[in-house]
Enzyme design. Structure first.
Site, PDB file in Angstrom:
ATOM      1  N   SER A  25       0.862  -1.176   0.000  1.00 61.43           N
ATOM      2  CA  SER A  25       0.000   0.000   0.000  1.00 61.43           C
ATOM      3  C   SER A  25       0.898   1.224   0.000  1.00 61.43           C
ATOM      4  CB  SER A  25      -0.883  -0.033   1.251  1.00 61.43           C
ATOM      5  OG  SER A  25      -1.667   1.134   1.347  1.00 61.43           O
ATOM      6  N   LYS A  70      -1.060  -0.843  -4.424  1.00 57.49           N
ATOM      7  CA  LYS A  70      -2.277  -0.086  -4.105  1.00 57.49           C
ATOM      8  C   LYS A  70      -1.883   1.357  -3.864  1.00 57.49           C
ATOM      9  CE  LYS A  70      -4.852   0.027   0.236  1.00 57.49           C
ATOM     10  NZ  LYS A  70      -5.601  -0.818   1.196  1.00 57.49           N
ATOM     11  N   LYS A 107      -2.919   5.068  -2.584  1.00 57.34           N
ATOM     12  CA  LYS A 107      -3.877   5.829  -1.803  1.00 57.34           C
ATOM     13  C   LYS A 107      -4.251   7.063  -2.617  1.00 57.34           C
ATOM     14  CE  LYS A 107      -4.125   3.561   2.122  1.00 57.34           C
ATOM     15  NZ  LYS A 107      -5.418   3.095   2.660  1.00 57.34           N
ATOM     16  N   ASP A 149      -7.178   3.103  -3.240  1.00 55.23           N
ATOM     17  CA  ASP A 149      -7.941   3.138  -1.987  1.00 55.23           C
ATOM     18  C   ASP A 149      -8.190   4.585  -1.593  1.00 55.23           C
ATOM     19  OD1 ASP A 149      -9.081   2.755   0.491  1.00 55.23           O
ATOM     20  OD2 ASP A 149      -7.372   1.698   1.383  1.00 55.23           O
ATOM     21  N   GLU A 169     -11.130   0.797  -3.746  1.00 58.23           N
ATOM     22  CA  GLU A 169     -11.480   0.425  -2.368  1.00 58.23           C
ATOM     23  C   GLU A 169     -12.109   1.608  -1.640  1.00 58.23           C
ATOM     24  OE1 GLU A 169      -7.984  -1.053  -0.445  1.00 58.23           O
ATOM     25  OE2 GLU A 169      -8.867  -1.035   1.554  1.00 58.23           O
ATOM     26  N   ASP A 225     -14.002  -1.764   2.411  1.00 59.16           N
ATOM     27  CA  ASP A 225     -13.112  -1.967   3.549  1.00 59.16           C
ATOM     28  C   ASP A 225     -13.878  -1.497   4.795  1.00 59.16           C
ATOM     29  OD1 ASP A 225     -11.180  -1.765   5.537  1.00 59.16           O
ATOM     30  OD2 ASP A 225      -9.747  -0.595   4.386  1.00 59.16           O
ATOM     31  N   LYS A 274     -10.346  -7.502   7.089  1.00 59.25           N
ATOM     32  CA  LYS A 274      -9.388  -7.146   8.142  1.00 59.25           C
ATOM     33  C   LYS A 274      -9.964  -7.679   9.448  1.00 59.25           C
ATOM     34  CE  LYS A 274      -7.750  -2.724   6.238  1.00 59.25           C
ATOM     35  NZ  LYS A 274      -7.985  -1.267   6.305  1.00 59.25           N
ATOM     36  N   GLY A 296      -4.526  -4.543   5.643  1.00 56.44           N
ATOM     37  CA  GLY A 296      -3.479  -4.318   6.636  1.00 56.44           C
ATOM     38  C   GLY A 296      -3.765  -3.060   7.417  1.00 56.44           C
TER      39      GLY A 296
HETATM   40  C1  NPQ Z   1      -6.524   0.717   4.580  1.00 58.04           C
HETATM   41  N1  NPQ Z   1      -4.260   0.368   5.524  1.00 58.04           N
HETATM   42  O1  NPQ Z   1      -6.489  -0.263   3.869  1.00 58.04           O
HETATM   43  C2  NPQ Z   1      -5.531   0.951   5.714  1.00 58.04           C
HETATM   44  C3  NPQ Z   1      -5.561   2.285   6.227  1.00 58.04           C
HETATM   45  C4  NPQ Z   1      -4.754   2.648   7.420  1.00 58.04           C
HETATM   46  C5  NPQ Z   1      -2.191  -0.471   4.656  1.00 58.04           C
HETATM   47  O2  NPQ Z   1      -3.536   1.001   3.503  1.00 58.04           O
HETATM   48  C6  NPQ Z   1      -2.843   3.611  11.951  1.00 58.04           C
HETATM   49  C7  NPQ Z   1      -3.860   2.722  12.152  1.00 58.04           C
HETATM   50  C8  NPQ Z   1      -2.525   4.016  10.697  1.00 58.04           C
HETATM   51  C9  NPQ Z   1      -4.588   2.252  11.075  1.00 58.04           C
HETATM   52  C10 NPQ Z   1      -2.972   3.967   8.298  1.00 58.04           C
HETATM   53  C11 NPQ Z   1      -3.384   0.368   4.488  1.00 58.04           C
HETATM   54  C12 NPQ Z   1      -3.256   3.550   9.600  1.00 58.04           C
HETATM   55  C13 NPQ Z   1      -4.305   2.661   9.798  1.00 58.04           C
HETATM   56  C14 NPQ Z   1      -3.725   3.488   7.243  1.00 58.04           C
HETATM   57  C15 NPQ Z   1      -5.033   2.223   8.692  1.00 58.04           C
HETATM   58  O3  NPQ Z   1      -7.440   1.505   4.422  1.00 58.04           O
HETATM   59 MG    MG Z   2      -8.591   0.515   2.917  1.00 59.34          MG
END
Ligand code: NPQ
Ligand code: MG
Length: 367
Positions: free
Chosen positions: A132, A158, A160, A186, A211, A236, A260, A288
């Site tokens: 990501s 992925k 953002k 995402d 996403e 998500d 998740k 994640g």
């Molecule tokens: C997602 N994760 O899929 C999340 C978003 C995310 C790997 O993109 C602290 C706690 C920081 C939770 C940053 C990825 C975070 C978090 C991003 C979740 O949307």
């Molecule tokens: Mg997400």
């Protein structure tokens, strides 16, 4: 038999800031739950962030909820399954429930001498690894960052995105790395259904999926958007349980689900969502939450189930941390190995735990 529950707190710096549509993180604040039993103990990692911006849950709130409501429900003969049943009257608070459940599950599976992967029904010994990529300061930075990850072997990227930083990112990455790259985006709920025509421009880039384009509770908006665009919609934040997953699929609000465990209240619920999707032929992948090795190990066990047909966000430890709490997970030809020892298969390294604080020890009453 469960004897006590310990809470451990600490912080690990990220190797680089991680920026999403909801904020920027430079370090990971952590809460671990340790279930101490007669023979074995187990660990669970809370995935909540410091601020309630990914979802309404946040770390201090989880500490309080776990301490005040969840741990008092436990007895010496509690199991992950009995805990989840007794915690049913507590609304929401999925991340709090998940970390307690994981600690219990790790402990009991160690007692039974089976791995979490085996317990869940894993069919793989390694899983394909995606990465990501946070929002960068420039398109050049983005292209360079993606190039570095691809050189390391990640098989899926992925990006953002957020309003004002979306179509051109995808265009630049496609232009540099070609049409064969497995690519998805995402939005972390940053758009509204009024942006549908704008998001339709993504259709030109053959993405695996988009996403969570819209807010968590905007199921109607996702239904409308999914009809208007050709890019598959993946949810998500909206998927908080088996029930919300089934409803979203029945109403065609999405055609792919990011699972998740922290977001849905644990591995038992995550497995139920996997089974539902597997039965229906709906692709799922494991998301994640910037987990350290404890959460990462357990996620690998889940991602080894047969329905996880898309590469997920389980990256190597080094993607996020210079030093992980556990022995680091590494990328090997685009894969990460699924732990095969008992329970989650890993534990905190003593030298890392030294930098953490045990903030509570709660005795469990005998029954
Ligand atoms: C997602 N994760 O899929 C999340 C978003 C995310 C790997 O993109 C602290 C706690 C920081 C939770 C940053 C990825 C975070 C978090 C991003 C979740 O949307
Ligand atoms: Mg997400």
């Amino acid at each position: 038999m469960l004897r006590s529950i310990e809470l451990w707190r600490g912080q690990i710096d990220l190797v680089s800031p991680f920026r999403t549509s909801f904020g920027t993180d430079t370090s990971r604040d952590l809460l671990y739950v340790r279930a101490v039993g007669e023979q074995n103990s187990g660990w669970g990692e809370c995935v909540a962030g410091v601020e309630p911006n990914y979802s309404s849950e946040y770390l201090e709130n989880c500490v309080q909820l776990v301490t005040k409501f969840l741990i008092p429900m436990l007895q010496s003969d509690s199991t992950a399954q009995s805990f989840i049943a007794s915690a049913a009257p507590i609304r929401g608070n999925f991340m709090s429930k998940a970390c307690v459940e994981t600690a219990l599950l790790d402990m009991q599976l160690r007692d039974q001498q089976i791995s979490l992967a085996k317990f869940l029904g894993a069919t793989k010994t390694k899983v394909l690894s995606g990465v990501s990529v946070g929002i960068q300061n420039s398109l050049d930075d983005l292209v360079r960052t993606v190039g570095e990850y691809l050189a390391q072997g990640y098989v899926r990227v992925k990006l953002k995105i957020e309003p004002g930083s979306d179509i051109e990112l995808v265009r630049a990455v496609r232009k540099e790395f070609g049409d064969d790259l497995l690519l998805q985006v995402d939005a972390n709920a940053a758009y509204s259904v009024a942006d549908a025509q704008h998001l339709k421009q993504l259709d030109a880039f053959n993405l695996l999926l988009i996403e969570q384009p819209l807010p968590e509770d905007d199921l109607g908006g996702h239904i409308e958007l999914a009809r208007l665009i050709n890019t598959p919609v993946c949810l998500d934040e909206s998927i908080t349980s088996f029930e919300t997953a089934r409803t979203a699929l029945d109403l065609e609000a999405c055609s792919v689900i990011n699972i998740k465990p922290g977001r849905v209240g644990g591995y038992l619920e995550a497995k139920k969502i996997h089974d539902l999707c597997f039965e229906r032929g709906v692709a799922v992948w494991c998301g994640g939450m910037l987990e350290t090795g404890i959460g990462r190990a357990a996620n690998l066990a889940l991602a080894a189930l047969p329905g996880f047909t898309l590469p997920g966000d389980i990256s190597a430890s080094a993607r996020y941390f210079a030093r992980d709490i556990t022995k680091p997970f590494v990328l090997e030809s685009g894969h990460i190995a699924v732990p095969n020892l008992t329970g989650i298969g890993v534990e905190p390294l003593p030298e890392m735990l030294e930098n953490f604080e045990k903030t509570a020890t709660l005795k469990i009453s005998k029954n």
